[in-house]
Scaffold this motif. Structure first.
Motif, short mmCIF file in Angstrom:
data_model
loop_
_atom_site.label_atom_id
_atom_site.label_comp_id
_atom_site.label_asym_id
_atom_site.label_seq_id
_atom_site.Cartn_x
_atom_site.Cartn_y
_atom_site.Cartn_z
N LYS A 121 33.63 30.68 58.42
CA LYS A 121 33.94 32.08 58.13
C LYS A 121 34.94 32.64 59.14
CE LYS A 121 29.88 33.47 55.54
NZ LYS A 121 30.55 33.60 54.27
N ARG A 122 34.78 32.29 60.40
CA ARG A 122 35.71 32.73 61.44
C ARG A 122 37.10 32.15 61.17
NH1 ARG A 122 33.71 30.98 67.01
NH2 ARG A 122 34.40 28.96 66.24
N ALA A 123 37.17 30.88 60.82
CA ALA A 123 38.45 30.24 60.51
C ALA A 123 39.10 30.91 59.30
CB ALA A 123 38.26 28.75 60.26
N GLN A 124 38.32 31.18 58.27
CA GLN A 124 38.85 31.82 57.07
C GLN A 124 39.42 33.19 57.41
OE1 GLN A 124 36.07 32.07 53.80
NE2 GLN A 124 37.56 33.02 52.44
N SER A 125 38.74 33.94 58.25
CA SER A 125 39.23 35.25 58.66
C SER A 125 40.54 35.13 59.43
CB SER A 125 38.20 35.97 59.54
OG SER A 125 37.09 36.33 58.78
N PHE A 126 40.63 34.14 60.33
CA PHE A 126 41.86 33.93 61.10
C PHE A 126 43.04 33.61 60.17
CE2 PHE A 126 44.96 31.10 63.02
CZ PHE A 126 45.39 31.86 64.10
N TYR A 127 42.85 32.67 59.27
CA TYR A 127 43.94 32.28 58.40
C TYR A 127 44.35 33.42 57.46
CZ TYR A 127 44.21 27.64 60.28
OH TYR A 127 44.41 26.60 61.14
N HIS A 128 43.40 34.27 57.10
CA HIS A 128 43.73 35.44 56.28
C HIS A 128 44.44 36.50 57.13
CE1 HIS A 128 43.40 38.69 53.39
NE2 HIS A 128 42.96 39.43 54.39
N ASP A 129 43.83 36.89 58.24
CA ASP A 129 44.34 37.99 59.05
C ASP A 129 45.64 37.65 59.77
OD1 ASP A 129 42.07 39.33 58.23
OD2 ASP A 129 41.01 39.07 60.14
N ALA A 130 45.73 36.47 60.36
CA ALA A 130 46.90 36.10 61.16
C ALA A 130 48.03 35.50 60.33
CB ALA A 130 46.51 35.14 62.28
N LEU A 131 47.69 34.67 59.36
CA LEU A 131 48.72 33.96 58.60
C LEU A 131 48.90 34.47 57.17
CD1 LEU A 131 47.93 30.31 59.74
CD2 LEU A 131 49.46 31.97 60.79
N GLY A 132 48.03 35.37 56.74
CA GLY A 132 48.16 35.92 55.40
C GLY A 132 47.81 34.93 54.31
N LEU A 133 46.96 33.96 54.62
CA LEU A 133 46.61 32.92 53.66
C LEU A 133 45.15 33.05 53.22
CD1 LEU A 133 48.20 29.85 55.47
CD2 LEU A 133 49.16 31.15 53.56
N ASP A 134 44.93 32.84 51.95
CA ASP A 134 43.58 32.81 51.41
C ASP A 134 43.37 31.47 50.70
OD1 ASP A 134 42.60 35.43 52.12
OD2 ASP A 134 44.08 36.20 50.71
N PRO A 135 42.16 30.92 50.79
CA PRO A 135 41.92 29.62 50.15
C PRO A 135 42.00 29.72 48.63
CG PRO A 135 39.87 30.54 50.98
CD PRO A 135 40.97 31.44 51.45
N ASP A 136 42.54 28.67 48.02
CA ASP A 136 42.59 28.57 46.57
C ASP A 136 41.31 28.00 46.01
OD1 ASP A 136 45.43 29.36 46.10
OD2 ASP A 136 45.76 27.66 47.41
N GLU A 137 40.62 27.25 46.84
CA GLU A 137 39.35 26.64 46.45
C GLU A 137 38.37 26.80 47.61
OE1 GLU A 137 39.77 22.54 45.11
OE2 GLU A 137 41.90 22.94 44.79
N ILE A 138 37.14 27.09 47.28
CA ILE A 138 36.08 27.16 48.29
C ILE A 138 34.94 26.28 47.79
CG2 ILE A 138 34.43 28.61 49.51
CD1 ILE A 138 36.38 30.96 49.13
N HIS A 139 34.62 25.27 48.57
CA HIS A 139 33.50 24.39 48.27
C HIS A 139 32.51 24.52 49.42
CE1 HIS A 139 36.08 22.58 45.23
NE2 HIS A 139 37.02 22.47 46.15
N GLU A 140 31.33 24.05 49.25
CA GLU A 140 30.35 24.15 50.32
C GLU A 140 30.88 23.44 51.57
OE1 GLU A 140 25.76 22.97 51.27
OE2 GLU A 140 26.33 23.34 49.20
N GLY A 141 31.13 24.23 52.62
CA GLY A 141 31.60 23.68 53.88
C GLY A 141 33.07 23.35 53.94
N THR A 142 33.88 23.75 52.93
CA THR A 142 35.30 23.40 52.90
C THR A 142 36.13 24.51 52.25
OG1 THR A 142 34.73 21.06 52.66
CG2 THR A 142 36.99 21.66 52.18
N LEU A 143 37.27 24.82 52.86
CA LEU A 143 38.25 25.74 52.31
C LEU A 143 39.51 24.93 52.01
CD1 LEU A 143 37.95 28.51 55.06
CD2 LEU A 143 36.80 28.48 52.84
#
Length: 123
Positions: free
Chosen positions: A15-37
């Motif tokens: 969750k922390r990594a996802q927030s960083f990639y969204h907030d800092a790099l403007g990226l959101d995952p296209d797929e979310i699986h259990e334990g993987t973005l």
């Protein structure tokens, strides 16, 4: 025959990594699986981030991006809280976070999980 590159990065806290990639790099995952973005970026580039307890242990570049304007990218990233690494080792000294070589300039930062990310521009 090898055709496409797929980078895989570790994260201690997904969750922390996802927030960083969204907030800092403007990226959101296209797929979310259990334990993987999974992120699809550019023309055919893919990277994924998976949750693991061994995240942050690598001391080398783990993913690299190419840009047409390194200074602008760094400025935008700094505005969003990204801190660039400074190096002063044989063959590699940064000035304001940038290493300039004969035909390329590069800068490195770490994501929240300790992964080394490089941004480079051909000059």
């Amino acid at each position: 025959m090898l055709k496409e590159l797929h980078t895989v990065l570790p994260a201690a806290d997904l969750k922390r990594a996802q927030s960083f990639y969204h907030d800092a790099l403007g990226l959101d995952p296209d797929e979310i699986h259990e334990g993987t973005l999974v992120y699809h970026v550019g023309s055919g580039s893919v990277f994924e981030i998976y949750e693991t307890s061994n995240a942050g242990t690598a001391q080398n570049t783990q993913m690299g991006w190419i840009t047409d304007d390194l200074d602008a990218e760094m400025s935008g990233l700094r505005e969003r809280g990204v801190v660039f690494e400074e190096f002063d080792i044989p063959g590699m000294k940064t000035e304001n976070g940038v290493v300039t070589a004969e035909d390329m300039k590069s800068a490195w930062f770490r994501d929240t999980e300790g992964n080394f990310i490089c941004i480079s521009q051909t000059i």
